[in-house]
Write a protein that holds these residues in place. Structure first.
Motif, PDB file in Angstrom:
ATOM      1  N   GLU A  77      19.517  77.140 -45.471  1.00 46.54           N
ATOM      2  CA  GLU A  77      19.963  76.109 -44.530  1.00 46.54           C
ATOM      3  C   GLU A  77      19.740  74.710 -45.102  1.00 46.54           C
ATOM      4  OE1 GLU A  77      21.696  76.697 -41.632  1.00 46.54           O
ATOM      5  OE2 GLU A  77      21.728  78.627 -42.641  1.00 46.54           O
ATOM      6  N   GLU A  78      18.625  74.512 -45.772  1.00 47.33           N
ATOM      7  CA  GLU A  78      18.379  73.218 -46.420  1.00 47.33           C
ATOM      8  C   GLU A  78      19.449  72.957 -47.484  1.00 47.33           C
ATOM      9  OE1 GLU A  78      16.002  70.955 -45.764  1.00 47.33           O
ATOM     10  OE2 GLU A  78      14.873  72.078 -44.272  1.00 47.33           O
ATOM     11  N   GLY A  79      19.879  74.015 -48.152  1.00 46.73           N
ATOM     12  CA  GLY A  79      20.957  73.884 -49.130  1.00 46.73           C
ATOM     13  C   GLY A  79      22.269  73.471 -48.469  1.00 46.73           C
ATOM     14  N   HIS A  80      22.522  74.018 -47.272  1.00 52.54           N
ATOM     15  CA  HIS A  80      23.723  73.610 -46.538  1.00 52.54           C
ATOM     16  C   HIS A  80      23.654  72.125 -46.203  1.00 52.54           C
ATOM     17  CE1 HIS A  80      24.208  78.004 -44.921  1.00 52.54           C
ATOM     18  NE2 HIS A  80      24.482  77.898 -46.201  1.00 52.54           N
ATOM     19  N   LEU A 114       8.734  83.434 -31.425  1.00 46.62           N
ATOM     20  CA  LEU A 114       9.657  83.757 -32.511  1.00 46.62           C
ATOM     21  C   LEU A 114      10.997  84.294 -32.012  1.00 46.62           C
ATOM     22  CD1 LEU A 114      10.075  83.839 -35.520  1.00 46.62           C
ATOM     23  CD2 LEU A 114       9.019  86.100 -35.541  1.00 46.62           C
ATOM     24  N   GLU A 115      10.968  85.165 -30.995  1.00 50.94           N
ATOM     25  CA  GLU A 115      12.235  85.727 -30.510  1.00 50.94           C
ATOM     26  C   GLU A 115      13.147  84.648 -29.957  1.00 50.94           C
ATOM     27  OE1 GLU A 115      12.344  89.134 -27.928  1.00 50.94           O
ATOM     28  OE2 GLU A 115      10.545  89.941 -28.876  1.00 50.94           O
ATOM     29  N   HIS A 116      12.589  83.724 -29.174  1.00 54.70           N
ATOM     30  CA  HIS A 116      13.424  82.666 -28.599  1.00 54.70           C
ATOM     31  C   HIS A 116      13.894  81.694 -29.682  1.00 54.70           C
ATOM     32  CE1 HIS A 116      13.063  83.985 -24.513  1.00 54.70           C
ATOM     33  NE2 HIS A 116      11.735  84.009 -24.615  1.00 54.70           N
ATOM     34  N   MET A 117      13.028  81.421 -30.646  1.00 52.85           N
ATOM     35  CA  MET A 117      13.440  80.567 -31.766  1.00 52.85           C
ATOM     36  C   MET A 117      14.610  81.215 -32.501  1.00 52.85           C
ATOM     37  SD  MET A 117      11.774  77.681 -32.298  1.00 52.85           S
ATOM     38  CE  MET A 117      11.851  77.403 -34.059  1.00 52.85           C
ATOM     39  N   ALA A 118      14.524  82.523 -32.709  1.00 51.82           N
ATOM     40  CA  ALA A 118      15.605  83.233 -33.403  1.00 51.82           C
ATOM     41  C   ALA A 118      16.897  83.150 -32.595  1.00 51.82           C
ATOM     42  CB  ALA A 118      15.210  84.684 -33.656  1.00 51.82           C
ATOM     43  N   ARG A 119      16.790  83.232 -31.265  1.00 52.03           N
ATOM     44  CA  ARG A 119      17.994  83.123 -30.425  1.00 52.03           C
ATOM     45  C   ARG A 119      18.617  81.729 -30.543  1.00 52.03           C
ATOM     46  NH1 ARG A 119      14.863  86.060 -26.166  1.00 52.03           N
ATOM     47  NH2 ARG A 119      15.562  88.203 -26.366  1.00 52.03           N
ATOM     48  N   VAL A 120      17.777  80.710 -30.530  1.00 54.90           N
ATOM     49  CA  VAL A 120      18.283  79.338 -30.652  1.00 54.90           C
ATOM     50  C   VAL A 120      18.987  79.164 -31.996  1.00 54.90           C
ATOM     51  CG1 VAL A 120      17.582  76.911 -30.884  1.00 54.90           C
ATOM     52  CG2 VAL A 120      16.613  78.337 -29.055  1.00 54.90           C
ATOM     53  N   ILE A 121      18.363  79.657 -33.043  1.00 54.34           N
ATOM     54  CA  ILE A 121      18.943  79.521 -34.388  1.00 54.34           C
ATOM     55  C   ILE A 121      20.236  80.319 -34.489  1.00 54.34           C
ATOM     56  CG2 ILE A 121      18.589  80.123 -36.815  1.00 54.34           C
ATOM     57  CD1 ILE A 121      15.574  79.469 -36.265  1.00 54.34           C
ATOM     58  N   LEU A 122      20.228  81.533 -33.944  1.00 50.69           N
ATOM     59  CA  LEU A 122      21.439  82.352 -33.985  1.00 50.69           C
ATOM     60  C   LEU A 122      22.576  81.673 -33.238  1.00 50.69           C
ATOM     61  CD1 LEU A 122      22.755  84.955 -34.884  1.00 50.69           C
ATOM     62  CD2 LEU A 122      21.883  86.052 -32.819  1.00 50.69           C
ATOM     63  N   THR A 123      22.279  81.065 -32.107  1.00 52.13           N
ATOM     64  CA  THR A 123      23.306  80.339 -31.345  1.00 52.13           C
ATOM     65  C   THR A 123      23.890  79.214 -32.195  1.00 52.13           C
ATOM     66  OG1 THR A 123      22.212  80.866 -29.271  1.00 52.13           O
ATOM     67  CG2 THR A 123      23.745  79.007 -29.240  1.00 52.13           C
ATOM     68  N   GLU A 125      23.952  79.040 -35.407  1.00 51.43           N
ATOM     69  CA  GLU A 125      24.719  79.615 -36.521  1.00 51.43           C
ATOM     70  C   GLU A 125      26.102  80.085 -36.069  1.00 51.43           C
ATOM     71  OE1 GLU A 125      23.927  79.694 -39.885  1.00 51.43           O
ATOM     72  OE2 GLU A 125      22.424  78.297 -39.145  1.00 51.43           O
ATOM     73  N   VAL A 126      26.188  80.644 -34.865  1.00 55.35           N
ATOM     74  CA  VAL A 126      27.484  81.079 -34.333  1.00 55.35           C
ATOM     75  C   VAL A 126      28.384  79.860 -34.121  1.00 55.35           C
ATOM     76  CG1 VAL A 126      28.636  82.092 -32.317  1.00 55.35           C
ATOM     77  CG2 VAL A 126      26.636  83.224 -33.308  1.00 55.35           C
ATOM     78  N   VAL A 127      27.811  78.796 -33.551  1.00 51.61           N
ATOM     79  CA  VAL A 127      28.585  77.560 -33.361  1.00 51.61           C
ATOM     80  C   VAL A 127      29.029  77.022 -34.722  1.00 51.61           C
ATOM     81  CG1 VAL A 127      28.445  75.155 -32.590  1.00 51.61           C
ATOM     82  CG2 VAL A 127      27.491  76.989 -31.167  1.00 51.61           C
ATOM     83  N   ALA A 128      28.132  77.057 -35.702  1.00 51.34           N
ATOM     84  CA  ALA A 128      28.452  76.529 -37.033  1.00 51.34           C
ATOM     85  C   ALA A 128      29.581  77.322 -37.689  1.00 51.34           C
ATOM     86  CB  ALA A 128      27.205  76.549 -37.921  1.00 51.34           C
TER      87      ALA A 128
END
Ligand SMILES: [Fe+2]
Length: 140
Positions: A77-80, A114-123, A125-128
């Motif tokens: 992600e930092e690379g992006h 961690l689970e909620h953080m993963a959900r936020v990140i996944l959301t 990523e889907v938008v991205a």
């Protein structure tokens, strides 16, 4: 698929952008620049969110290679963020030091597990994924 597989994927994916033809990038037209400037700035800021809190949580998750896969994900992600920043520099679009949405994600993420953080990140990523397709379609 295991986290060892995911770790291997990120390791193999490292450097996949090394061959991008940066010198050949055509300049955005004024209309394209107006259309994508704000969203590029927002996404570029969001891609480089760091990952200290996420890594603290990941290290507590006792699954082989989970933390290593998470570290590689954060680095990707930092690379992006770096690639978007380079493109923006090339196009004369200023990079943001902060953005309210970035601060909301960072602030809301701190008390989450961690689970909620993963959900936020996944959301995000889907938008991205949709955003980058739209960006490609909207520009030369
Ligand atoms: Fe990304």
């Amino acid at each position: 698929m295991t986290f060892t597989d995911i770790k291997a994927y990120f390791q193999a994916n490292r450097g996949s952008a090394a061959g991008l033809p940066w010198p050949d990038a055509q300049p955005l037209t004024p209309a394209e620049r107006r259309a994508v400037r704000t969203s590029l700035q927002t996404f570029q800021r969001g891609e480089g969110t760091g990952g200290d809190h996420l890594m603290d949580l990941a290290r507590q998750y006792a699954v082989p290679d989970y933390a290593a896969a998470m570290q590689l994900f954060i680095e990707e992600e930092e690379g992006h963020a770096a690639m978007l920043g380079r493109f923006m520099d090339q196009q004369g679009i200023p990079q943001l030091q902060t953005h309210w949405l970035h601060e909301v994600f960072r602030t809301l993420g701190l008390p989450l597990g961690l689970e909620h953080m993963a959900r936020v990140i996944l959301t995000a990523e889907v938008v991205a994924a949709v955003y980058y397709r739209a960006l490609a379609a909207a520009t030369g």
